[in-house]
Design an enzyme around this catalytic site. Structure first.
Site, PDB file in Angstrom:
ATOM      1  N   ARG A  51      -3.836  53.914  12.967  1.00  0.00           N
ATOM      2  CA  ARG A  51      -3.933  53.183  11.707  1.00  0.00           C
ATOM      3  C   ARG A  51      -2.577  53.241  11.002  1.00  0.00           C
ATOM      4  NH1 ARG A  51      -1.881  56.455   8.789  1.00  0.00           N
ATOM      5  NH2 ARG A  51      -2.480  55.184   7.027  1.00  0.00           N
ATOM      6  N   ASP A 231       0.736  46.776   3.166  1.00  0.00           N
ATOM      7  CA  ASP A 231       0.114  46.205   4.362  1.00  0.00           C
ATOM      8  C   ASP A 231       0.439  44.723   4.499  1.00  0.00           C
ATOM      9  OD1 ASP A 231      -1.775  48.461   5.485  1.00  0.00           O
ATOM     10  OD2 ASP A 231      -1.711  48.594   3.315  1.00  0.00           O
TER      11      ASP A 231
HETATM   12  O1  MRU Z   1      -6.352  51.560   6.430  1.00  0.00           O
HETATM   13  P1  MRU Z   1      -5.087  52.183   6.955  1.00  0.00           P
HETATM   14  O2  MRU Z   1      -5.099  53.663   7.006  1.00  0.00           O
HETATM   15  O3  MRU Z   1      -4.604  51.523   8.225  1.00  0.00           O
HETATM   16  O4  MRU Z   1      -4.113  51.814   5.773  1.00  0.00           O
HETATM   17  C1  MRU Z   1      -2.893  51.274   5.890  1.00  0.00           C
HETATM   18  C2  MRU Z   1      -1.967  52.156   5.229  1.00  0.00           C
HETATM   19  O5  MRU Z   1      -1.443  53.018   5.874  1.00  0.00           O
HETATM   20  C3  MRU Z   1      -1.747  52.097   3.781  1.00  0.00           C
HETATM   21  O6  MRU Z   1      -2.272  51.070   3.082  1.00  0.00           O
HETATM   22  C4  MRU Z   1      -0.292  52.329   3.527  1.00  0.00           C
HETATM   23  O7  MRU Z   1      -0.121  52.744   2.225  1.00  0.00           O
HETATM   24  C5  MRU Z   1       0.520  51.096   3.821  1.00  0.00           C
HETATM   25  S1  MRU Z   1       1.939  51.401   4.743  1.00  0.00           S
HETATM   26  C6  MRU Z   1       1.413  51.713   6.316  1.00  0.00           C
END
Ligand code: MRU
Length: 350
Positions: A51, A231
Site C-alpha cells: 500500500r 495520492d
Molecule cells: O490507503 P493507503 O495506505 O494505500 O494510503 C495511501 C497513503 O499512503 C497515504 O494516503 C499517504 O499519505 C499518501 S503518500 C503515499
C-alpha cells in the site's frame, strides 16, 4: 532503507516474480511476500499487503509486465487490455497506479521484455524521485523543528525513501534535531503502525499522536511544520490524501503553520480538473469496527472495538483544497498549488 541493518526496497521484481514487504503484518512481523502472477499482484494491492501511492504504482507496473509475459501470442492485445482494466480496478484513488499501468501497457504493445524494462525503470524512478523530494524538502526543515505528519508517506509507501518523510530522514542524517508527531491515522493506523516503525528503524525521535489531538497541539504552538503525502494531485492543486488530512490542513491554516504536500509528478493528474473529480475509495466498515494486533503469545487477533450491531462509514481519503496548502514538494522543486505552476511542472522533461 535499512531494516535491522539490511537494505530493502518495499517492492521489487526478479524475472517475472514480484517480491514485497508484507505491510499488513508490520510492525509485529517482518516478512517478504511473493506474487508470481498478475493476479497475485492485484491481490496484494487490493488487500493492502502493498500500500501507499508509490508502492502500489510500482507493483501495478510490475503486474502489467507480468500480464504481458502471461499473455498468449494469439489474443496478446486483448489479454493486455483485460489486465489493464483488472489492475486499474484494484484501488481507485492513487494516480501513481494508473500512471504506471498506462506506461507499462504502452511498452507491452512492443513486447513483454519492453514491458518489464519499463516497469523496472518506473520503480527505479520512484526511488530516485523520493530522494530528490528529500533534498528539496530538507531546505524547509530547520534545526529543532517539531514536524507533524499524517498516515504513512515514508519509504514503505514508495519503493524507497518516501515523500513526506524523505526530508525528515535527510535532515536527521545531516545532524539537524527534528521531532516527529506521527498521527495514528485511524482506521488502519498507518501512522501508528508504519510511520512510527519506520522512524524507529531510522532512529528519528518521534511520538504517536491520537488523530484528534493535532489541532490542540497546533494551538499550543508545538507544531512548526506539517508535511503529508498525496495520492492524487488535481490540475488546480487540490490534493487527495489519507482521510483526516483535510482537518489538519484547516487547523494548520488557522494557526499559521506551513502545510506542505510531498509528491512526485507521477501523483499529478493533469486530466483531473479539481478535487471534486478525484475518485475517493470507500472501504469495508470492518476496518473501523474491528482492530487487529498480536496477543501475548504472538498470534494476530481481531477484536470488535465498536458498539455491536452499529454500522460504520469508511472513506479512505479526503480532498484538501489548494487554498490550505503552502506548497507541493516535488522531485523537480517546490511549487505553488495552482494551475500555472502545475502545468509548468508537468510540461518539463522528466
Ligand atoms: O490507503 P493507503 O495506505 O494505500 O494510503 C495511501 C497513503 O499512503 C497515504 O494516503 C499517504 O499519505 C499518501 S503518500 C503515499
Amino acid at each position: 532503507m535499512k531494516v535491522d541493518g539490511v537494505h530493502y526496497q518495499t517492492v521489487w521484481m526478479e524475472g517475472t516474480t514480484v517480491f514485497f514487504i508484507e505491510q499488513n503484518l508490520l510492525p509485529f512481523q517482518f516478512k517478504i511476500g511473493e506474487a508470481a502472477t498478475c493476479a497475485d499482484s492485484c491481490h496484494a494491492i487490493r488487500t493492502m499487503m502493498v500500500r501507499g501511492a508509490g508502492a502500489i504504482g510500482a507493483i501495478a507496473g510490475f503486474a502489467m509486465a507480468q500480464a504481458a509475459h502471461e499473455a498468449p501470442v494469439s489474443g496478446y492485445h486483448a489479454a493486455l487490455e483485460t489486465a489493464r482494466l483488472r489492475i486499474g480496478s484494484t484501488r481507485p484513488t492513487a494516480r501513481n497506479l494508473f500512471h504506471a499501468v498506462e506506461k507499462v501497457h504502452a511498452a507491452a504493445l512492443g513486447s513483454p521484455a519492453e514491458a518489464s524494462e519499463e516497469a523496472l525503470r518506473l520503480a527505479a524512478k520512484d526511488a530516485s524521485d523520493s530522494l530528490s523530494i528529500g533534498e528539496f524538502g530538507n531546505a524547509l526543515v530547520c534545526d529543532g523543528m517539531n514536524i507533524e505528519t499524517h498516515c504513512n508517506a515514508g519509504w514503505l509507501a514508495f519503493v524507497d525513501y518516501g515523500t513526506a518523510l524523505a526530508p525528515i530522514y535527510l535532515a536527521h542524517s545531516r545532524g539537524k534535531k527534528v521531532f516527529v508527531y506521527a498521527d495514528e491515522t485511524r482506521p488502519r493506523s498507518q501512522g501508528a503502525r508504519l510511520t512510527a516503525w519506520e522512524l524507529r528503524q531510522a532512529g528519528v525521535p518521534h511520538t504517536i499522536l491520537p488523530d484528534n489531538a493535532g489541532a490542540y497541539l497546533m494551538s499550543l504552538g508545538k507544531i512548526d511544520l506539517m508535511i503529508v503525502g498525496a495520492d492524487r494531485v488535481a490540475a488546480n492543486g487540490d490534493v487527495a490524501n489519507k482521510i483526516g488530512t483535510l482537518e489538519k490542513a484547516i487547523a494548520a491554516k488557522e494557526y499559521g503553520i506551513p502545510f506542505y504536500v510531498a509528491a512526485p509528478t507521477s501523483t499529478f493528474d493533469r486530466d483531473c480538473p479539481d478535487g471534486k473529480h478525484i475518485p475517493i475509495e470507500e472501504r469495508d466498515a470492518d476496518e473501523v469496527l474491528y482492530q487487529e494486533g498480536p496477543t501475548r503469545d504472538g498470534r494476530m487477533e481481531r477484536i470488535l472495538v465498536c458498539s455491536p450491531g452499529s454500522s460504520a462509514f469508511n472513506p479512505a481519503f479526503d480532498v484538501t483544497p489548494a487554498k490550505f496548502i503552502t506548497g507541493i514538494i516535488t522531485e523537480k522543486g517546490i511549487i505553488s498549488p495552482d494551475r500555472p505552476s502545475i502545468r509548468q511542472l508537468l510540461n518539463q522533461n522528466p
